[in-house]
Write an enzyme that holds these catalytic residues in place. Structure first.
Site, PDB file in Angstrom:
ATOM      1  N   SER A   1     -19.675 -12.229 -23.470  1.00 25.10           N
ATOM      2  CA  SER A   1     -20.113 -13.633 -23.685  1.00 25.10           C
ATOM      3  C   SER A   1     -19.972 -14.560 -22.737  1.00 25.10           C
ATOM      4  O   SER A   1     -20.898 -15.330 -22.478  1.00 25.10           O
ATOM      5  CB  SER A   1     -19.410 -14.137 -25.046  1.00 25.10           C
TER       6      SER A   1
ATOM      7  N   SER B   1     -21.601  -7.505 -26.118  1.00 28.74           N
ATOM      8  CA  SER B   1     -20.640  -6.961 -27.392  1.00 28.74           C
ATOM      9  C   SER B   1     -20.368  -7.928 -28.286  1.00 28.74           C
ATOM     10  O   SER B   1     -19.834  -7.381 -29.266  1.00 28.74           O
ATOM     11  CB  SER B   1     -19.693  -6.273 -26.435  1.00 28.74           C
TER      12      SER B   1
ATOM     13  N   GLY C   1       0.812  -1.296  -0.063  1.00 26.26           N
ATOM     14  CA  GLY C   1       0.036   0.049  -0.162  1.00 26.26           C
ATOM     15  C   GLY C   1       0.814   1.079  -0.014  1.00 26.26           C
ATOM     16  O   GLY C   1       2.062   1.009   0.196  1.00 26.26           O
TER      17      GLY C   1
ATOM     18  N   LYS D   1      -8.025 -11.710 -17.172  1.00 22.47           N
ATOM     19  CA  LYS D   1      -8.785 -12.024 -18.642  1.00 22.47           C
ATOM     20  C   LYS D   1      -8.397 -13.601 -19.076  1.00 22.47           C
ATOM     21  O   LYS D   1      -9.246 -14.363 -19.439  1.00 22.47           O
ATOM     22  CB  LYS D   1      -7.731 -11.273 -19.807  1.00 22.47           C
TER      23      LYS D   1
ATOM     24  N   CYS E   1       5.194  -6.134   1.607  1.00 24.60           N
ATOM     25  CA  CYS E   1       5.788  -4.697   1.555  1.00 24.60           C
ATOM     26  C   CYS E   1       5.023  -3.682   2.775  1.00 24.60           C
ATOM     27  O   CYS E   1       5.570  -4.267   3.807  1.00 24.60           O
ATOM     28  CB  CYS E   1       5.426  -4.131   0.134  1.00 24.60           C
ATOM     29  N   TYR E   2       4.224  -3.117   2.710  1.00 28.51           N
ATOM     30  CA  TYR E   2       3.666  -2.405   3.716  1.00 28.51           C
ATOM     31  C   TYR E   2       2.908  -3.195   4.541  1.00 28.51           C
ATOM     32  O   TYR E   2       3.115  -3.105   5.851  1.00 28.51           O
ATOM     33  CB  TYR E   2       2.407  -1.464   2.970  1.00 28.51           C
TER      34      TYR E   2
ATOM     35  N   HIS F   1       8.036  -7.886  -3.706  1.00 26.71           N
ATOM     36  CA  HIS F   1       6.679  -8.223  -4.289  1.00 26.71           C
ATOM     37  C   HIS F   1       6.722  -9.559  -4.825  1.00 26.71           C
ATOM     38  O   HIS F   1       7.013  -9.539  -6.163  1.00 26.71           O
ATOM     39  CB  HIS F   1       6.274  -7.105  -5.115  1.00 26.71           C
TER      40      HIS F   1
ATOM     41  N   VAL G   1     -15.376 -11.467 -25.431  1.00 26.98           N
ATOM     42  CA  VAL G   1     -15.069 -12.570 -24.622  1.00 26.98           C
ATOM     43  C   VAL G   1     -15.879 -12.249 -23.326  1.00 26.98           C
ATOM     44  O   VAL G   1     -16.611 -13.298 -22.766  1.00 26.98           O
ATOM     45  CB  VAL G   1     -13.489 -12.985 -24.287  1.00 26.98           C
ATOM     46  N   ASP G   2     -15.509 -11.171 -22.790  1.00 25.11           N
ATOM     47  CA  ASP G   2     -16.223 -10.930 -21.396  1.00 25.11           C
ATOM     48  C   ASP G   2     -17.854 -10.950 -21.352  1.00 25.11           C
ATOM     49  O   ASP G   2     -18.227 -11.596 -20.802  1.00 25.11           O
ATOM     50  CB  ASP G   2     -15.640  -9.574 -20.804  1.00 25.11           C
TER      51      ASP G   2
ATOM     52  N   GLU H   1       4.317 -11.118  -6.064  1.00 28.18           N
ATOM     53  CA  GLU H   1       3.239 -11.505  -6.920  1.00 28.18           C
ATOM     54  C   GLU H   1       3.647 -10.862  -8.361  1.00 28.18           C
ATOM     55  O   GLU H   1       2.846 -11.152  -9.217  1.00 28.18           O
ATOM     56  CB  GLU H   1       1.994 -10.637  -6.244  1.00 28.18           C
TER      57      GLU H   1
END
Ligand code: XMP
Length: 513
Positions: A230, A224, A56, A369, A83-84, A170, A227-228, A172
């Protein structure tokens, strides 16, 4: 349904919090992000096997620094501060934190001094992503330092008795060489065995949608064709069947064959109540002679909403509005704190309110995604729909530079189809993340047969990228480019020249408009 093993991530506002969630899930362990001020009861209710405290921007020494309930350290499950989160752990448990003599930023060599527990099976030294101004000076009682860097004597710390850990770097982010090992080690310490799959996510999400919508509720979704939306539609269909109505606004700027596929999938495979609004004429009329990219985007966004609204109004009142929002949308559209709006994205942001919906369903909001794609495959959507490359809301209209007309859109649509065919034939579709053609608007002199021509130039844009925020131009083999180029000038009318875009993002963007 069986309960899954879970990790709670407390969010202190770090830019990588969602990435932590993603990494944990990549290790097949379900993770849930809660705000840092979640009560102990809320955390306990999740029944986590471990808690991760995110990074953070604040300083733990500040008066109003965000703090979690110190009870997390006595929940009886392992805790990892990043980290934080590590500095807060030190601060709350009696250690000291101070401003570092030198701020560390970037990939920093970290030496692992104690390669047991959290740092088990790591290399003695590896490069890890650091971004901090403050650092732990003295570990709290019971802890000992387990790693250091040149400017950071306590780059990681451990209390193996209580299973509380901290890392200043980090793990991640992919810039940390062995970050994944740190996360895997922590999950192992938590006793997680990796029982989380997309199938499990689908079951949970379907159950949650049923619970929200109830036995009779109805849902409206703007499909639309991407992908999302759908995947969101397929998921909601599995939960409530044809109480889901999908409105598909065809603006006339879709790629070749896409509108047909969307119609087929959502009338045959997932038979929702499907409404297709063919509005190409209106979009072309409103875009006539408009050359400014932002104006074009605005007009398309506005028309899209108006057409959608008109269709929705015909349907009468439905109970919920669903959106296929995913996490990167939240960042790109500037909703995340501090993120700048680079281009006005075409989305349906304000629409639900305008249509009188107070209830939103966004079943993909927490997913990245690749997770959405995995979910789509799990649900049984066609592979090529699920693996569709990203496509901007305004569609091919922003791949025609300047004013749009049906003839120009046909040129990009046909040349794009050729490029896609040849990339697929060369087996490159998964190594190049986005590729398309652009009608540049430039006309130049050529010769065809014995005739002089004065025709358009088409550009090939192809990029590789992790996150679409930065990108490199893809090194498509010359032989493939030769075939694409030859086919485009031979098969697509009014094109006599093909060029290749060799620009990274930044400074260029991926799209040309
Ligand atoms: P740029 O051109 O900004 O594109 O480098 C980054 C990614 O975003 C896509 N893009 C859009 N996606 N609505 C979308 O949903 C939009 O208006 C839009 N504009 C760009 C682009 O295709 C690339 O993947």
């Amino acid at each position: 349904m069986a309960e899954h093993q879970k990790i709670v991530i407390l969010d202190f506002g770090g830019q990588y919090t969602q990435l932590i969630a993603r990494r944990v899930r990549e290790c097949k362990v379900y993770s849930e992000v809660l705000p840092y001020h979640a009560s102990l009861e809320q955390i306990k209710a999740v029944k986590p096997l471990g808690v991760i405290l995110s990074g953070g921007p604040a300083s733990v020494l500040a008066e109003d620094a965000p703090r979690c309930d110190a009870g997390v350290y006595t929940l009886g499950v392992p805790v990892l501060g990043i980290c934080y989160g590590m500095q807060l752990t030190a601060h709350l448990l009696g250690g000291t934190v101070e401003k570092a003599a030198q701020r560390e930023y970037g990939r920093i060599a970290v030496t692992m001094d104690d390669r047991e527990s959290l740092l088990a099976s790591m290399s003695p030294t590896s490069s890890n992503w650091m971004s901090h101004t403050y650092q732990v000076k003295v570990c709290p009682e019971g802890f000992h330092p387990i790693a250091h860097s040149e400017n950071c004597p306590v780059a990681a710390m451990a209390d193996d008795g209580r299973h509380i850990y901290g890392v200043q770097f980090h793990p991640e982010v992919t810039h940390s060489d062995e970050g994944r090992t740190v996360i895997e080690n922590f999950l192992r310490i938590c006793g997680c065995t990796g029982d989380w799959t997309m199938d499990a996510y689908a079951q949970t999400a379907i159950a949650a949608i049923r619970e929200t919508v109830g036995d009779k509720g109805t849902v409206l979704l703007a499909l639309s064709g991407g992908v999302d939306s759908s995947v969101a539609a397929a998921l909601i269909y599995k939960a409530i069947g044809d109480r889901l109505t999908c409105v598909y606004v065809d603006h006339g700027f879709m790629r070749k064959g896409e509108s047909e596929q969307v119609c087929r999938v959502f009338s045959e495979l997932f038979p929702v109540r499907f409404i297709r609004a063919d509005a190409a004429d209106r979009f072309f009329a409103d875009l006539k002679d408009v050359t400014d990219p932002e104006k074009k985007r605005k007009i398309i966004g506005r028309d899209f909403i108006e057409v959608f609204k008109a269709e929705a109004e015909k349907l009468g009142k439905l109970d919920y509005f669903a959106q296929g929002t995913i996490y990167p949308d939240v960042i790109e559209s500037g909703q995340a704190t501090g993120a700048a709006v680079i281009k006005s994205h075409h989305n349906v942001g304000g629409l639900p309110k305008e249509l009188g919906f107070t209830e939103l369903i966004e079943p993909l909001r927490m997913l990245f995604k690749d997770e959405v794609r995995a979910l789509g495959e799990t649900l049984g959507l066609p592979h090529d729909l699920v693996w569709r490359q990203p496509f901007p809301g305004p569609g091919l209209a922003i791949r025609v530079i300047g004013a749009v007309d049906p003839e120009k859109v046909t040129i990009v649509r046909e040349s794009d189809a050729i490029l896609r065919e040849e990339i697929a034939a060369a087996g490159l579709q998964e190594s190049i993340h986005q590729y398309f053609t652009v009608l540049t608007g430039i006309r130049s002199v050529g010769v065809m047969g014995d005739e002089r021509t004065y025709d358009y130039t088409v550009a090939i844009r192809a990029v590789t990228t992790d996150d679409f925020m930065t990108a490199d131009w893809a090194r498509i083999p010359y032989d493939v480019i030769r075939t694409v180029s030859a086919r485009i000038v031979n098969e697509v009318g009014h094109v006599n020249r093909v060029v290749l875009d060799v620009t990274t993002k930044p400074p260029a963007s991926i799209e040309w408009e």
